[in-house]
Motif scaffolding. Structure first.
Motif, PDB file in Angstrom:
ATOM      1  N   LEU A 228       0.830  -1.196   0.000  1.00 33.87           N
ATOM      2  CA  LEU A 228       0.000   0.000   0.000  1.00 33.87           C
ATOM      3  C   LEU A 228       0.865   1.248   0.000  1.00 33.87           C
ATOM      4  CD1 LEU A 228      -3.331   0.672   1.571  1.00 33.87           C
ATOM      5  CD2 LEU A 228      -1.507   2.212   2.247  1.00 33.87           C
ATOM      6  N   ARG A 229       1.923   1.238   0.806  1.00 35.41           N
ATOM      7  CA  ARG A 229       2.821   2.397   0.842  1.00 35.41           C
ATOM      8  C   ARG A 229       3.436   2.638  -0.527  1.00 35.41           C
ATOM      9  NH1 ARG A 229       5.840   0.785   4.559  1.00 35.41           N
ATOM     10  NH2 ARG A 229       7.530  -0.106   3.341  1.00 35.41           N
ATOM     11  N   ARG A 230       3.909   1.589  -1.201  1.00 35.92           N
ATOM     12  CA  ARG A 230       4.520   1.759  -2.521  1.00 35.92           C
ATOM     13  C   ARG A 230       3.520   2.331  -3.520  1.00 35.92           C
ATOM     14  NH1 ARG A 230       7.067  -3.266  -1.176  1.00 35.92           N
ATOM     15  NH2 ARG A 230       5.548  -4.463  -2.392  1.00 35.92           N
ATOM     16  N   ALA A 231       2.278   1.853  -3.453  1.00 33.17           N
ATOM     17  CA  ALA A 231       1.260   2.336  -4.386  1.00 33.17           C
ATOM     18  C   ALA A 231       0.927   3.806  -4.133  1.00 33.17           C
ATOM     19  CB  ALA A 231      -0.003   1.484  -4.279  1.00 33.17           C
ATOM     20  N   VAL A 232       0.834   4.190  -2.862  1.00 33.90           N
ATOM     21  CA  VAL A 232       0.527   5.577  -2.509  1.00 33.90           C
ATOM     22  C   VAL A 232       1.657   6.499  -2.948  1.00 33.90           C
ATOM     23  CG1 VAL A 232       0.312   7.141  -0.528  1.00 33.90           C
ATOM     24  CG2 VAL A 232      -1.085   5.063  -0.654  1.00 33.90           C
ATOM     25  N   VAL A 233       2.884   6.078  -2.724  1.00 34.36           N
ATOM     26  CA  VAL A 233       4.035   6.901  -3.115  1.00 34.36           C
ATOM     27  C   VAL A 233       4.112   7.013  -4.629  1.00 34.36           C
ATOM     28  CG1 VAL A 233       6.554   7.033  -3.118  1.00 34.36           C
ATOM     29  CG2 VAL A 233       5.341   6.422  -1.017  1.00 34.36           C
ATOM     30  N   HIS A 234       3.963   5.888  -5.325  1.00 31.39           N
ATOM     31  CA  HIS A 234       4.035   5.922  -6.784  1.00 31.39           C
ATOM     32  C   HIS A 234       2.939   6.802  -7.370  1.00 31.39           C
ATOM     33  CE1 HIS A 234       3.257   4.471 -10.921  1.00 31.39           C
ATOM     34  NE2 HIS A 234       4.570   4.390 -10.956  1.00 31.39           N
ATOM     35  N   GLY A 235       1.743   6.778  -6.758  1.00 26.02           N
ATOM     36  CA  GLY A 235       0.625   7.547  -7.283  1.00 26.02           C
ATOM     37  C   GLY A 235       0.576   8.989  -6.818  1.00 26.02           C
ATOM     38  N   ASP A 236       1.574   9.441  -6.047  1.00 26.53           N
ATOM     39  CA  ASP A 236       1.583  10.816  -5.533  1.00 26.53           C
ATOM     40  C   ASP A 236       0.255  11.163  -4.867  1.00 26.53           C
ATOM     41  OD1 ASP A 236       4.194  11.281  -6.512  1.00 26.53           O
ATOM     42  OD2 ASP A 236       3.410  11.791  -8.488  1.00 26.53           O
ATOM     43  N   VAL A 237      -0.262  10.228  -4.087  1.00 34.13           N
ATOM     44  CA  VAL A 237      -1.576  10.389  -3.470  1.00 34.13           C
ATOM     45  C   VAL A 237      -1.542  11.501  -2.431  1.00 34.13           C
ATOM     46  CG1 VAL A 237      -3.256   9.255  -1.956  1.00 34.13           C
ATOM     47  CG2 VAL A 237      -2.296   8.021  -3.926  1.00 34.13           C
ATOM     48  N   ASP A 238      -2.538  12.389  -2.502  1.00 30.92           N
ATOM     49  CA  ASP A 238      -2.676  13.492  -1.555  1.00 30.92           C
ATOM     50  C   ASP A 238      -3.575  13.105  -0.392  1.00 30.92           C
ATOM     51  OD1 ASP A 238      -2.799  16.736  -1.134  1.00 30.92           O
ATOM     52  OD2 ASP A 238      -4.761  15.830  -0.769  1.00 30.92           O
ATOM     53  N   THR A 239      -4.660  12.373  -0.703  1.00 30.87           N
ATOM     54  CA  THR A 239      -5.658  12.028   0.308  1.00 30.87           C
ATOM     55  C   THR A 239      -5.962  10.541   0.215  1.00 30.87           C
ATOM     56  OG1 THR A 239      -6.665  14.234   0.150  1.00 30.87           O
ATOM     57  CG2 THR A 239      -7.998  12.481   1.125  1.00 30.87           C
ATOM     58  N   LEU A 240      -5.967   9.871   1.369  1.00 33.37           N
ATOM     59  CA  LEU A 240      -6.257   8.440   1.414  1.00 33.37           C
ATOM     60  C   LEU A 240      -7.574   8.250   2.153  1.00 33.37           C
ATOM     61  CD1 LEU A 240      -5.505   5.537   0.870  1.00 33.37           C
ATOM     62  CD2 LEU A 240      -3.920   5.615   2.799  1.00 33.37           C
ATOM     63  N   LEU A 241      -8.566   7.705   1.424  1.00 31.88           N
ATOM     64  CA  LEU A 241      -9.902   7.493   1.958  1.00 31.88           C
ATOM     65  C   LEU A 241     -10.028   6.032   2.360  1.00 31.88           C
ATOM     66  CD1 LEU A 241     -12.488   9.150   2.351  1.00 31.88           C
ATOM     67  CD2 LEU A 241     -13.121   8.608   0.006  1.00 31.88           C
ATOM     68  N   ILE A 242     -10.319   5.782   3.648  1.00 30.18           N
ATOM     69  CA  ILE A 242     -10.219   4.422   4.191  1.00 30.18           C
ATOM     70  C   ILE A 242     -11.415   4.100   5.082  1.00 30.18           C
ATOM     71  CG2 ILE A 242      -7.705   4.321   4.100  1.00 30.18           C
ATOM     72  CD1 ILE A 242      -7.627   5.171   7.015  1.00 30.18           C
TER      73      ILE A 242
ATOM     74  N   LEU B  60       1.063   6.248 -19.175  1.00 36.20           N
ATOM     75  CA  LEU B  60       1.408   5.548 -17.944  1.00 36.20           C
ATOM     76  C   LEU B  60       1.994   6.547 -16.955  1.00 36.20           C
ATOM     77  CD1 LEU B  60       3.037   2.294 -19.371  1.00 36.20           C
ATOM     78  CD2 LEU B  60       0.689   2.627 -18.577  1.00 36.20           C
ATOM     79  N   TYR B  61       1.519   6.489 -15.730  1.00 35.83           N
ATOM     80  CA  TYR B  61       1.916   7.459 -14.714  1.00 35.83           C
ATOM     81  C   TYR B  61       3.436   7.427 -14.514  1.00 35.83           C
ATOM     82  CZ  TYR B  61       1.092  10.452 -10.693  1.00 35.83           C
ATOM     83  OH  TYR B  61       1.066  11.515  -9.821  1.00 35.83           O
ATOM     84  N   LYS B  62       4.021   8.604 -14.529  1.00 33.18           N
ATOM     85  CA  LYS B  62       5.461   8.792 -14.342  1.00 33.18           C
ATOM     86  C   LYS B  62       6.296   8.192 -15.481  1.00 33.18           C
ATOM     87  CE  LYS B  62       5.447   9.427  -9.338  1.00 33.18           C
ATOM     88  NZ  LYS B  62       5.947   8.996  -8.026  1.00 33.18           N
ATOM     89  N   ARG B  63       5.665   7.929 -16.604  1.00 34.00           N
ATOM     90  CA  ARG B  63       6.389   7.451 -17.784  1.00 34.00           C
ATOM     91  C   ARG B  63       6.204   8.454 -18.922  1.00 34.00           C
ATOM     92  NH1 ARG B  63       6.491   1.646 -17.652  1.00 34.00           N
ATOM     93  NH2 ARG B  63       6.613   1.018 -15.453  1.00 34.00           N
TER      94      ARG B  63
END
Length: 544
Positions: free
Chosen positions: A99-113, A399-402
């Motif tokens: 989850l951490r890797r996905a959030v970092v890769h996606g430059d996530v600002d807000t995590l809804l849980i 593709l994100y970041k590509r």
């Protein structure tokens, strides 16, 4: 570009409003103890959208959602996309590190849980993913392990100061956050255009890093309209939804198609054969949506259950002669193509002649296909096997970041890495050119698992391969080379892998081979064909 016609500007706010006007009292979602109409989903998502705006969310804000099947997922997805924010669905099978890797890769600002997730205490899970939270107060946050993550919004109290609350329920309550007016919401929605990013769907990449396919509002809404018509869906139908909504198959073939055509989705928060069959017998859907191998296993369970399946359209065939799945059209697609680019279409249910055994169906209208020689790039004749290329309106924006050249060639074609050919206008899929492992419809990057295994000091080298499996398509296997002076405890390796990656990525079979016994090619690289044969032998011995 050849575009399918739609009757409205293809954006999510327009699609949601149109669905509410046409199908308002229809049930969008049915679960044990819950029934949600299109109108209720619209009202709840409007309220949540206003709350998100009050929290400071704007166009382009990356918001990740980490929910199982259910009303919270749908309401959150509608609320995020209708205001032009970008939805990043996250897998509920993720371990904290994933989850951490996905959030970092996606430059996530807000995590809804949710306040809980599959009986795991959500706060503890998040603190394992983001250790800096243990000492964190109220947001905005500045976490070294997730530099762009500013906010956590939970559906209930987590008992932690770092999470604010937002209500996704169907009632008219809210979090108490200052409300943005309906007029302001409408003004925001009017600024969402077809070219805006709608969502980023993450899947495994060949490098071990997540791969994020960016899909725009225009592509998503058009494809829902076009593909659902091609597949013959109407509002009178009902679908049991067993395709994960956080992957492209579920968000398109279930959520998106229901939005376009007004049909009902049946779902369980967590899949169980008996509970799924109970729901299906009660609600009598016309379709069961699951990945191929999982679907076949469920059908086998249903047939052996002794339950009366009479009158259940999706199960009628189980009461008659067995159906040969090889004589029914399959479909082919991937995350970058917004799911299927081929399928049965008007020939759904047709029993194919033997010469068409294994067909992956007809091309989806308005989507271009080529089959080319992978070495020369030259187009091949029907019947000649090569790489399948796709171009058209449903392709991802990138593709994100590509960079663009990393996703498409100079003429805009996506090189899928799939092998296949056309015969009599039907597409046939014969395998993959890449080493990506496909297990029960999920992608597993060998390199991602290799990096996890090589974290262990006793492992010098890990080689991860896909072992053919009749039920799952492939299962994950690994060959390990011990570090000098070390022995490898295979059970300890398994436990370590289970802590780091989702269960479907954990190697089912693992071998330890000394470096001097490693089979190699003339180039000195490991001979993966020999290693795969060794893993297949181990799997066969285990099943005998």
């Amino acid at each position: 570009m050849d575009l399918p016609e739609v009757e409205f500007e293809p954006t999510m706010p327009n699609a949601i409003r149109r669905a509410t006007e046409r199908f308002g009292q229809n049930e969008l979602l049915v679960m044990p103890g819950l029934r949600m109409t299109f109108e209720e989903a619209d009202l709840a998502s409007r309220r949540v959208a206003c709350e998100l705006l009050a929290f400071g969310v704007g166009k382009g804000t990356r918001i990740a959602i980490h929910f199982p099947y259910g009303p919270d997922w749908i309401v959150a997805f509608f609320a995020i996309t209708r205001i032009g924010a970008v939805c990043v669905p996250l897998s509920t099978s993720f371990r904290p590190a994933e989850l951490r890797r996905a959030v970092v890769h996606g430059d996530v600002d807000t995590l809804l849980i949710p306040s809980t997730n599959a009986s795991d205490e959500q706060a503890t899970f998040m603190e394992q993913a983001f250790p800096s939270l243990v000492d964190a107060g109220e947001g905005p946050h500045y976490l070294k392990e997730a530099p762009f993550l500013r906010s956590f919004l939970a559906t209930g109290s987590l008992g932690r100061p770092w999470a604010a609350e937002v209500s996704l329920g169907l009632d008219q309550g809210g979090s108490g956050k200052t409300q943005v007016s309906e007029l302001m919401l409408e003004a925001v929605e009017s600024q969402v255009v077809p070219g805006d990013w709608c969502m980023v769907i993450q899947t495994s990449g060949t490098t071990g890093e997540p791969k994020g396919a960016i899909h725009t509002h225009g592509a998503f809404v058009r494809h829902n309209e076009n593909l659902s018509c091609f597949l013959g869906w109407t509002e009178e139908r009902t679908q049991y939804s067993g395709l994960p909504w956080f992957w492209i198959g579920g968000v398109v073939l279930s959520v998106g198609h229901a939005l376009a055509q007004g049909f009902t989705l049946l779902a369980l928060e967590k899949f169980e054969n008996q509970r799924a069959l109970d729901l299906i017998i009660e609600e009598q859907p016309e379709q069961v949506g699951m990945w191929g191998q999982l679907l076949q296993r469920f059908y086998q369970y249903a047939a052996a259950s002794g339950r009366d399946l009479t009158g259940v359209p999706a199960m009628d065939f189980l009461m008659g002669e067995p159906v040969d799945p090889g004589l029914r059209h399959n479909s082919l697609g991937q995350t970058e193509t917004l799911g299927p680019h081929s399928g049965a279409g008007p020939e759904i249910g047709r029993e194919l002649p033997e010469e068409l055994r294994g067909s992956f169906g007809l091309p989806v209208p308005h989507v271009e296909h080529r089959v080319v020689d992978p070495e020369t790039g030259e187009d091949l004749e029907p019947g000649e096997e090569g790489e399948i290329l796709i171009r058209g309106y449903s392709l991802s924006a990138g593709l994100y970041k590509r960079e663009r050249h990393e996703a498409f060639d100079d003429d805009g074609w996506l090189h899928t890495g799939d092998r296949g050919y056309f015969k009599k206008g039907y597409l046939f899929f014969t395998g993959r050119f890449t080493e990506m492992i496909k297990t029960l419809g999920a992608n597993v990057s060998p390199r991602e698992v290799e990096l996890v295994l090589e974290m262990l000091p006793e492992v010098s080298l890990a080689i991860v391969l896909g072992i053919p499996d009749e039920e799952r398509g492939q299962i994950v296997g690994a060959v390990l080379v011990p570090a000098p002076g070390h022995d490898v405890d295979l059970e300890a390796v398994r436990v370590h892998a289970m802590e780091q990656v989702s269960s479907y990525k954990v190697p089912r079979y693992t071998l330890s081979i000394p470096s001097e016994e490693m089979p190699s090619l003339g180039s000195g690289k490991p001979d993966k064909l020999v290693l795969l044969a060794m893993l297949e032998e181990a799997a066969a011995a285990d099943s005998s």
